[in-house]
Design a protein around this motif. Structure first.
Motif, mmCIF file in Angstrom:
data_model
loop_
_atom_site.group_PDB
_atom_site.id
_atom_site.type_symbol
_atom_site.label_atom_id
_atom_site.label_comp_id
_atom_site.label_asym_id
_atom_site.label_seq_id
_atom_site.Cartn_x
_atom_site.Cartn_y
_atom_site.Cartn_z
ATOM 1 N N VAL A 92 0.840 -1.206 0.000
ATOM 2 C CA VAL A 92 0.000 0.000 0.000
ATOM 3 C C VAL A 92 0.875 1.256 0.000
ATOM 4 O O VAL A 92 0.643 2.203 -0.773
ATOM 5 N N TYR A 93 1.891 1.259 0.858
ATOM 6 C CA TYR A 93 2.773 2.430 0.927
ATOM 7 C C TYR A 93 3.527 2.634 -0.382
ATOM 8 O O TYR A 93 3.653 3.765 -0.885
ATOM 9 N N VAL A 94 4.026 1.554 -0.948
ATOM 10 C CA VAL A 94 4.773 1.659 -2.207
ATOM 11 C C VAL A 94 3.845 2.135 -3.323
ATOM 12 O O VAL A 94 4.231 2.957 -4.174
ATOM 13 N N ALA A 95 2.607 1.620 -3.338
ATOM 14 C CA ALA A 95 1.646 2.034 -4.364
ATOM 15 C C ALA A 95 1.391 3.538 -4.283
ATOM 16 O O ALA A 95 1.346 4.244 -5.314
ATOM 17 N N ALA A 96 1.225 4.035 -3.055
ATOM 18 C CA ALA A 96 0.995 5.472 -2.887
ATOM 19 C C ALA A 96 2.202 6.280 -3.360
ATOM 20 O O ALA A 96 2.065 7.313 -4.053
ATOM 21 N N ALA A 97 3.401 5.807 -3.005
ATOM 22 C CA ALA A 97 4.614 6.531 -3.398
ATOM 23 C C ALA A 97 4.792 6.508 -4.909
ATOM 24 O O ALA A 97 5.130 7.541 -5.535
ATOM 25 N N MET A 98 4.577 5.341 -5.532
ATOM 26 C CA MET A 98 4.740 5.235 -6.977
ATOM 27 C C MET A 98 3.689 6.089 -7.695
ATOM 28 O O MET A 98 3.985 6.767 -8.698
ATOM 29 N N ALA A 99 2.448 6.077 -7.186
ATOM 30 C CA ALA A 99 1.392 6.898 -7.803
ATOM 31 C C ALA A 99 1.753 8.381 -7.731
ATOM 32 O O ALA A 99 1.586 9.135 -8.712
ATOM 33 N N ALA A 100 2.249 8.803 -6.575
ATOM 34 C CA ALA A 100 2.644 10.204 -6.426
ATOM 35 C C ALA A 100 3.763 10.567 -7.386
ATOM 36 O O ALA A 100 3.766 11.641 -8.020
ATOM 37 N N GLY A 101 4.709 9.687 -7.535
ATOM 38 C CA GLY A 101 5.829 9.963 -8.431
ATOM 39 C C GLY A 101 5.405 10.064 -9.878
ATOM 40 O O GLY A 101 5.792 11.003 -10.601
ATOM 41 N N PHE A 102 4.621 9.095 -10.332
ATOM 42 C CA PHE A 102 4.215 9.102 -11.737
ATOM 43 C C PHE A 102 3.267 10.263 -12.053
ATOM 44 O O PHE A 102 3.383 10.909 -13.106
ATOM 45 N N VAL A 103 2.300 10.545 -11.165
ATOM 46 C CA VAL A 103 1.354 11.619 -11.475
ATOM 47 C C VAL A 103 2.039 12.982 -11.423
ATOM 48 O O VAL A 103 1.723 13.899 -12.207
ATOM 49 N N THR A 104 2.977 13.140 -10.523
ATOM 50 C CA THR A 104 3.728 14.405 -10.470
ATOM 51 C C THR A 104 4.523 14.606 -11.744
ATOM 52 O O THR A 104 4.554 15.705 -12.348
ATOM 53 N N TRP A 105 5.176 13.548 -12.193
ATOM 54 C CA TRP A 105 5.957 13.641 -13.442
ATOM 55 C C TRP A 105 5.046 13.948 -14.625
ATOM 56 O O TRP A 105 5.350 14.790 -15.474
ATOM 57 N N ALA A 106 3.873 13.270 -14.658
ATOM 58 C CA ALA A 106 2.951 13.496 -15.768
ATOM 59 C C ALA A 106 2.422 14.934 -15.767
ATOM 60 O O ALA A 106 2.262 15.559 -16.833
ATOM 61 N N LEU A 107 2.147 15.474 -14.573
ATOM 62 C CA LEU A 107 1.675 16.865 -14.489
ATOM 63 C C LEU A 107 2.738 17.837 -14.994
ATOM 64 O O LEU A 107 2.433 18.820 -15.689
ATOM 65 N N LEU A 108 3.981 17.603 -14.656
ATOM 66 C CA LEU A 108 5.058 18.470 -15.137
ATOM 67 C C LEU A 108 5.174 18.382 -16.657
ATOM 68 O O LEU A 108 5.421 19.378 -17.345
ATOM 69 N N LEU A 109 4.999 17.188 -17.167
ATOM 70 C CA LEU A 109 5.124 16.991 -18.614
ATOM 71 C C LEU A 109 3.947 17.596 -19.363
ATOM 72 O O LEU A 109 4.065 18.011 -20.530
ATOM 73 N N ALA A 110 2.789 17.678 -18.686
ATOM 74 C CA ALA A 110 1.583 18.209 -19.342
ATOM 75 C C ALA A 110 1.691 19.706 -19.650
ATOM 76 O O ALA A 110 0.873 20.247 -20.406
ATOM 77 N N ASN A 111 2.665 20.385 -19.071
ATOM 78 C CA ASN A 111 2.846 21.820 -19.327
ATOM 79 C C ASN A 111 3.462 22.085 -20.695
ATOM 80 O O ASN A 111 3.586 23.248 -21.109
ATOM 81 N N TYR A 112 3.859 21.005 -21.379
ATOM 82 C CA TYR A 112 4.504 21.169 -22.677
ATOM 83 C C TYR A 112 3.609 20.549 -23.753
ATOM 84 O O TYR A 112 2.958 19.525 -23.532
ATOM 85 N N GLY A 113 3.593 21.194 -24.892
ATOM 86 C CA GLY A 113 2.856 20.671 -26.038
ATOM 87 C C GLY A 113 1.505 21.313 -26.211
ATOM 88 O O GLY A 113 1.050 22.139 -25.412
ATOM 89 N N GLY A 114 0.831 20.895 -27.286
ATOM 90 C CA GLY A 114 -0.461 21.468 -27.631
ATOM 91 C C GLY A 114 -1.600 20.589 -27.183
ATOM 92 O O GLY A 114 -1.471 19.744 -26.284
ATOM 93 N N PRO A 115 -2.751 20.753 -27.825
ATOM 94 C CA PRO A 115 -3.958 20.003 -27.435
ATOM 95 C C PRO A 115 -3.772 18.490 -27.514
ATOM 96 O O PRO A 115 -4.277 17.751 -26.670
ATOM 97 N N TYR A 116 -3.042 18.022 -28.564
ATOM 98 C CA TYR A 116 -2.862 16.567 -28.695
ATOM 99 C C TYR A 116 -2.078 16.001 -27.505
ATOM 100 O O TYR A 116 -2.420 14.950 -26.953
ATOM 101 N N GLU A 117 -1.031 16.711 -27.135
ATOM 102 C CA GLU A 117 -0.206 16.243 -26.017
ATOM 103 C C GLU A 117 -0.996 16.281 -24.710
ATOM 104 O O GLU A 117 -0.867 15.381 -23.876
#
Length: 644
Positions: A92-117
């Protein structure tokens, strides 16, 4: 390596959860890694390398590492409920940590690109989230935590972007996730119910199996003693024979109690049963792991010993000691003896019934001729038992004066090798059956009621030996337990001694402790009568009886003769120390001491060094006719007594 899974209901719930997750979490990490690599690839030209290469590499590497950890083989510790619970919490703890890591990275990446991205980002979050939730269906707490946390972040992102489309997508995803979570909770509840039901069924099956095994055990257990019964004994013997290979050796033994019937007759069957219970408990406590002890019925017990006759005899003697211990039955203390017969596979027989019969043959011989001892079955013993009737018939019709004779074996001074006396040994040559062993003569004489006649005839011949020997030499004559226990035999011996004209001090009677143990008080009285006339008394075979040290105080003795088995140990340091201790004991009690069974020069030298002045054995001289002893006595080299 162990199997990764078991049948439903075989494990506690945490263990069952853990085993199910082992097959679903690796695909979860695989999905997460692949989707992340694709998302990073679509942003490779739009976002910095930190977001498209470095961070994804770290996250994917962590996913692959966790995947490998879940792929490791199952070991015994994995089935411990406490360890499984700890691993589930850690997941459970690892799942929470991994989810936080991946969603944070995805949010940072979402600041780049246009509508398709941005649409790709939304699809990545939704698809990956739903896939992970499905993979965690056996761990609903982790699925709920990831779902709520990721959707909250995604919803906040959609609101922050101000896009109605993204907001609608977030609402739709939330509704779908809620339905999925409900389905997962229902599925998990069914899983828990199924596991619980299966465990109950498994428990019932085990209880039924245990009940069946218990019934089978009771059917093969003696109700009185708790030992295996006759059925189990023969079943185990048959199984052993089926699996036996050519070089395997094991022994079948039978133990029968001596003097048990008087306990039943005197104290009643209830007390007799209680005695059997006590003996059964003692035998179970003394029984090694590779030995089966069973009560076959009445006061008879069976043995199956893995190993040869030596090992079986060792086990039997241990059980003898346990059986012979006095037992308290209410206000009285009783004791019984025992005799045993042994037969070895495959020498004696190769079938269960034949092995049992051979052991019974040996027991029969022990009960009738060597009561209180353990007898091995042999072909010679079978011939002996089968010929007992012929032996008894021959002795009943025997002309004792002409058929009986004696031979003598010198007893010498160990320093000078000068003979100080001889032991007279019985010989019987029947015109119908030929020569018979001395022990067969004595046992047959007791069976047919001619024991006194045989003893007195042999004693008359022994007295003749005194006529041809120098005055300083004495003779030893063996008395059986039957002789010592018969007052008329003692009277006749005293009459012959008085009529012989020889000094009684030249006579020494040898008795064995085992032949007197049951009638020790009567034996002491008879021996004191003989000793009062000047006759000397020796305890033969010292060290092999039930309580030899006790006999030294209870019986009127002048000499002990150490059993021949001790002479064989003179070649060992421990054996020499033991022999010396016995010699010192005899000195302390003012008893002469003869060591028997000297068969080598080394043993003779060791006996001399240990302080023994008297010795007897084949190395010194074998038993010989009286005439031959006279010739050697008159010969020029009287110190050389060895006969080839």
């Amino acid at each position: 390596m162990m199997k990764q899974d078991g049948q439903p209901g075989q494990h506690p719930l945490p263990v069952a959860q853990y085993l199910r997750l082992r097959s679903q979490i690796p695909p979860l990490y695989g999905l997460l890694a692949i989707n992340s690599v694709i998302l990073a690839y679509t942003h490779r030209a739009l976002a910095p390398q930190l977001l498209t290469l470095t961070i994804p590499a770290v996250l994917v590497g962590a996913s692959l590492l966790r995947m490998l950890m879940w792929f490791r083989p199952v070991v015994a510790r994995d089935f411990e409920p406490a360890l499984a619970e700890a691993r589930l919490r850690r997941t459970v703890y690892v799942a929470a940590a991994m989810a936080a890591g991946f969603v944070t990275w995805a949010l940072l990446l979402a600041n780049y690109g246009g509508p398709y991205e941005q649409n790709h980002f939304a699809i990545y979050v939704v698809i990956t989230l739903l896939g992970c939730v499905f993979c965690l269906n056996y761990l609903p707490s982790a699925a709920m935590l990831i779902c709520v946390a990721v959707l909250a972040v995604f919803f906040a992102y959609c609101v922050a972007r101000g896009s109605e489309v993204l907001l609608a997508i977030a609402v739709n995803v939330a509704l779908v996730a809620a339905v999925i979570l409900k389905v997962l909770r229902t599925s998990y509840a069914s899983f828990v119910h199924l596991e619980s039901t299966q465990r109950e069924l498994t428990l019932e099956r085990r209880q039924a199996q245990n009940l069946g095994e218990e019934n089978a055990r009771l059917a093969q257990t003696d109700a009185l003693t708790g030992l295996p019964n006759r059925r189990y004994f023969f079943s185990a013997l048959e199984s052993l024979l089926e699996c036996a290979e050519r070089n395997d050796r094991f022994c079948v033994g039978l133990i029968d109690l001596d003097r048990f019937k008087p306990v039943n007759d005197t104290h009643g069957h209830v007390q007799g049963d209680r005695l059997l219970q006590l003996i059964g408990e003692r035998m179970m406590m003394q029984c090694p792991a590779n030995v089966i002890v069973a009560r076959l019925g009445g006061d008879e017990f069976g043995l199956i010993v893995m190993g040869g006759l030596e090992q079986a005899e060792t086990v039997t003697q241990t059980l003898f000691g346990a059986i012979r211990q006095p037992a308290r039955l209410g206000d009285v203390i009783v004791s019984v003896g025992c005799s045993a017969g042994l037969a070895v596979y495959p020498d004696a027989a190769t079938s269960a019934n034949s092995l049992f019969d051979r052991a019974d043959f040996a027991l029969y011989h022990a009960k009738n001729n060597k009561r209180g001892q353990c007898v091995r079955f042999s072909a010679e013993l079978e011939d002996l038992i089968r010929s007992e009737q012929a032996l008894d018939s021959a002795l009943q019709a025997a002309d004792l004066k002409n058929e009986l004779s004696i031979v003598v074996q010198p007893i010498v001074h160990t320093e000078t090798m000068t003979p100080l006396g001889v032991e007279c040994l019985a010989r019987w040559h029947s015109p119908t059956i030929g020569s018979a062993a001395p022990e067969l003569l004595i046992s047959a004489a007791e069976r047919v009621g001619r024991a006194r006649q045989v003893t007195l005839t042999l004693f008359d011949k022994a007295l003749v030996a005194l006529d041809v020997m120098p005055e300083e030499m004495r003779i030893s004559f063996n008395l059986s337990g039957n002789d010592v226990g018969d007052p008329e035999t003692i009277d006749a011996l005293l009459e012959r001694i008085a009529a012989s004209g020889h000094s009684p001090t030249r006579l020494l009677f040898e008795i064995t402790e085992s032949s007197l143990i049951s009638e020790i008080d009567n034996a002491r009285t008879a021996l004191e009568r003989l000793r009062a006339q000047g006759v000397r008394i020796a305890l033969d075979d010292f060290g092999t009886g039930y309580s030899s040290l006790s006999s030294l105080h209870q019986l009127p003795l002048d000499m002990i003769k150490i059993d021949r088995s001790f002479a064989a140990r003179l070649d060992e340091a421990n054996g020499r120390r033991l022999i010396s201790a016995i010699r010192n004991l005899s000195r302390a009690l003012s008893l002469d001491c003869v060591i028997e069974g000297i068969e080598t020069e080394t043993q003779l030298v060791s006996a001399r060094m240990a302080g023994f002045l008297l010795a007897q054995g084949y190395f010194i001289a074998r038993p010989m006719p009286l005439e031959q002893f006279e010739r050697q006595l008159r010969g020029p080299e009287v110190t050389n007594w060895k006969v080839a």
